[in-house]
Motif scaffolding. Structure first.
Motif, short mmCIF file in Angstrom:
data_model
loop_
_atom_site.label_atom_id
_atom_site.label_comp_id
_atom_site.label_asym_id
_atom_site.label_seq_id
_atom_site.Cartn_x
_atom_site.Cartn_y
_atom_site.Cartn_z
N GLY A 154 0.80 -4.38 6.88
CA GLY A 154 0.94 -2.96 6.55
C GLY A 154 2.37 -2.61 6.18
N MET A 155 3.33 -3.16 6.94
CA MET A 155 4.74 -2.87 6.67
C MET A 155 5.15 -3.41 5.31
N ASP A 156 4.63 -4.56 4.93
CA ASP A 156 4.93 -5.11 3.60
C ASP A 156 4.54 -4.14 2.49
N LEU A 157 3.48 -3.36 2.74
CA LEU A 157 2.97 -2.43 1.72
C LEU A 157 3.70 -1.09 1.72
N CYS A 158 4.54 -0.85 2.72
CA CYS A 158 5.20 0.45 2.86
C CYS A 158 6.44 0.61 1.97
N ILE A 235 3.59 6.64 8.33
CA ILE A 235 2.63 5.62 8.75
C ILE A 235 1.70 6.25 9.77
N GLU A 236 0.45 6.44 9.39
CA GLU A 236 -0.54 7.08 10.26
C GLU A 236 -1.25 6.01 11.08
N CYS A 237 -1.15 6.10 12.40
CA CYS A 237 -1.67 5.05 13.28
C CYS A 237 -2.72 5.58 14.26
N ILE A 250 3.28 16.10 5.42
CA ILE A 250 4.71 16.01 5.73
C ILE A 250 5.45 15.00 4.88
N ALA A 251 4.71 14.18 4.12
CA ALA A 251 5.36 13.17 3.28
C ALA A 251 6.24 13.83 2.24
N GLY A 252 7.41 13.25 2.01
CA GLY A 252 8.32 13.76 0.99
C GLY A 252 7.92 13.32 -0.40
N LYS A 253 8.67 13.79 -1.37
CA LYS A 253 8.40 13.40 -2.75
C LYS A 253 8.67 11.91 -2.94
N LYS A 254 7.81 11.28 -3.72
CA LYS A 254 7.89 9.84 -4.03
C LYS A 254 7.70 9.00 -2.77
N ALA A 255 6.96 9.53 -1.80
CA ALA A 255 6.77 8.83 -0.52
C ALA A 255 5.53 7.94 -0.56
N VAL A 256 5.52 6.99 0.37
CA VAL A 256 4.34 6.18 0.65
C VAL A 256 3.67 6.73 1.90
N VAL A 257 2.37 6.97 1.83
CA VAL A 257 1.58 7.34 3.01
C VAL A 257 0.69 6.15 3.35
N MET A 258 0.98 5.52 4.47
CA MET A 258 0.21 4.36 4.91
C MET A 258 -0.87 4.82 5.89
N MET A 259 -2.13 4.75 5.45
CA MET A 259 -3.25 5.13 6.31
C MET A 259 -3.67 3.89 7.09
N PHE A 260 -2.95 3.61 8.19
CA PHE A 260 -3.15 2.38 8.93
C PHE A 260 -4.23 2.51 10.00
N GLY A 261 -4.35 3.69 10.58
CA GLY A 261 -5.35 3.90 11.63
C GLY A 261 -6.76 3.76 11.09
N LEU A 262 -7.63 3.15 11.88
CA LEU A 262 -9.01 2.90 11.46
C LEU A 262 -9.89 4.09 11.83
N THR A 263 -10.45 4.74 10.81
CA THR A 263 -11.36 5.85 11.06
C THR A 263 -12.79 5.33 11.24
N ALA A 264 -13.66 6.18 11.72
CA ALA A 264 -15.09 5.86 11.71
C ALA A 264 -15.53 5.76 10.25
N PRO A 265 -16.51 4.89 9.93
CA PRO A 265 -16.85 4.61 8.53
C PRO A 265 -17.19 5.83 7.68
N LEU A 281 2.85 10.93 -4.69
CA LEU A 281 2.64 10.13 -3.49
C LEU A 281 1.90 8.84 -3.80
N GLU A 282 2.17 7.85 -2.99
CA GLU A 282 1.37 6.62 -3.00
C GLU A 282 0.56 6.58 -1.71
N LEU A 283 -0.75 6.66 -1.81
CA LEU A 283 -1.63 6.58 -0.65
C LEU A 283 -2.11 5.14 -0.52
N LYS A 284 -1.81 4.53 0.61
CA LYS A 284 -2.13 3.12 0.80
C LYS A 284 -2.88 2.91 2.10
N ALA A 285 -3.57 1.79 2.17
CA ALA A 285 -4.21 1.34 3.40
C ALA A 285 -3.93 -0.15 3.54
N SER A 286 -4.21 -0.68 4.72
CA SER A 286 -3.88 -2.07 5.02
C SER A 286 -5.05 -2.71 5.74
#
Length: 341
Positions: A154-158, A235-237, A250-265, A281-286
């Motif tokens: 996940g950190m590699d993708l941030c 980084i959302e955990c 709360i993400a700033g401009k040109k930010a990465v939002v890492m959706m790391f926490g696992l939600t229910a399907p 924004l860049e919305l990412k998951a890992s």
């Protein structure tokens, strides 16, 4: 031997089952420590984890132990080796494996999710999945190599650059690991957003510059009061729609939002595409831990990452069903099961 066997939603039983016999390419591990993961909770609750879990499966994928026996074809692992386990075995032949993105393997074997895992006194695993740990690394710390490996991916993708401001939402084990990895990646300022005071205190000790209680404080006001006008990575955990939406907000401009926490399907979030556009924004998951197990082990063996001071407690196998069923127990922090106790 004793094992924690999952049958269906809210039905995990501690029972006696046969001790496994390793195949020619496997080793038998005497399990010394196995962490309780959010994925275990999802499976126990009836939700699908990363992979489908058949009824009758021994759960537990964050584990370490001692090699008790080796199969006839195993040459690079010996009896007595202290090891941790990468629970995700790739087939090596599907299109994803052959394209270098094996964590999407179409035939992956998930130890502790799809086949029997580490919530047992013994577990047979392919020799290819074990890694020797340093003599100075405890079994409890080594059991955390798998979650650290997931976090490293996940950190590699941030895409964190030296001096960036990074916010972590959720101060559980994963959030604390991410906080430390962000610091190692060169973050200039670290923010922890966590409602539990004890967890905020731990975050401060691990390097957080600003800790915010999102229940009793206005997050944006606290950020402004501390001179933080742009967060480069959030980084959302937690794995809840509300906290994912907060991360985007709360993400700033040109930010990465890492959706790391696992939600229910089936959970969804409310998203304003215009906000994503306006802030670019860049919305990412890992997804799991591709090729990062060795790096994670190096971080733990070297002491560059602290995974033991953020463990809440240790328990015998008999307490596993209670912990999985009781959210108030899990809210206290990370639990590690000691099957030999």
């Amino acid at each position: 031997m004793k094992a924690g066997v999952f049958y269906q939603a809210n039905d995990l039983r501690i029972m006696e089952i046969d001790r496994p016999v390793p195949k020619s390419d496997e080793v038998l591990v005497k399990v010394m420590a196995c962490g309780i993961c959010g994925t275990d909770v999802h499976i126990f609750s009836g939700d699908e984890g990363c992979f489908p879990t058949p009824s009758g499966t021994v759960l537990g994928h964050e584990f370490s132990g001692v090699v008790e026996e080796v199969g006839s074809g195993v040459t690079d692992v010996k009896v007595g080796d202290r090891i941790c386990v990468d629970p995700n075995q790739l087939c090596g032949s599907c299109s994803y494996c052959r394209s270098g993105i094996g964590h999407f393997c179409e035939n992956m074997t998930g130890i502790g999710t799809g086949v029997n895992g580490g919530f047992a006194q013994y577990c047979a695993v392919p020799a290819s999945q074990v890694y020797r740990i340093a003599d100075t690394t405890s079994f409890e710390a080594a059991a955390m190599v798998e979650p650290v490996a997931c976090c490293v991916h996940g950190m590699d993708l941030c895409n964190i650059s030296c001096g960036d401001t990074v916010a972590v939402i959720g101060g559980g084990m994963i959030g604390m690991i991410m906080l430390q990895l962000a610091k190692l990646s060169g973050a200039g300022r670290l923010v922890m957003i966590e409602p539990v005071a004890e967890k905020r205190d731990i975050a401060k000790k691990l390097g957080a510059d600003v800790c915010i209680d999102p229940i009793h404080e206005n997050v944006k006001e606290v950020l402004a009061r501390n001179g933080i006008d742009r967060i480069s990575c959030v980084i959302e955990c937690v794995g809840k729609p509300a906290t994912i939406e907060q991360a985007i907000d709360i993400a700033g401009k040109k930010a990465v939002v890492m959706m790391f926490g696992l939600t229910a399907p089936n959970e969804t979030i409310s998203l304003k595409p215009f906000e994503v556009f306006k802030k670019e924004l860049e919305l990412k998951a890992s997804f799991i831990n591709p090729y990062t197990q060795k790096r994670a082990l190096a971080l733990i063996d070297s002491g560059r990452i602290d995974v033991t001071s953020i463990v809440h407690s240790y328990a015998a196998l008999e307490k596993l069903p209670e912990i999985l069923a009781d959210a108030s127990l899990r809210a206290k922090g990370k639990w590690i099961i000691r099957p030999q106790a």
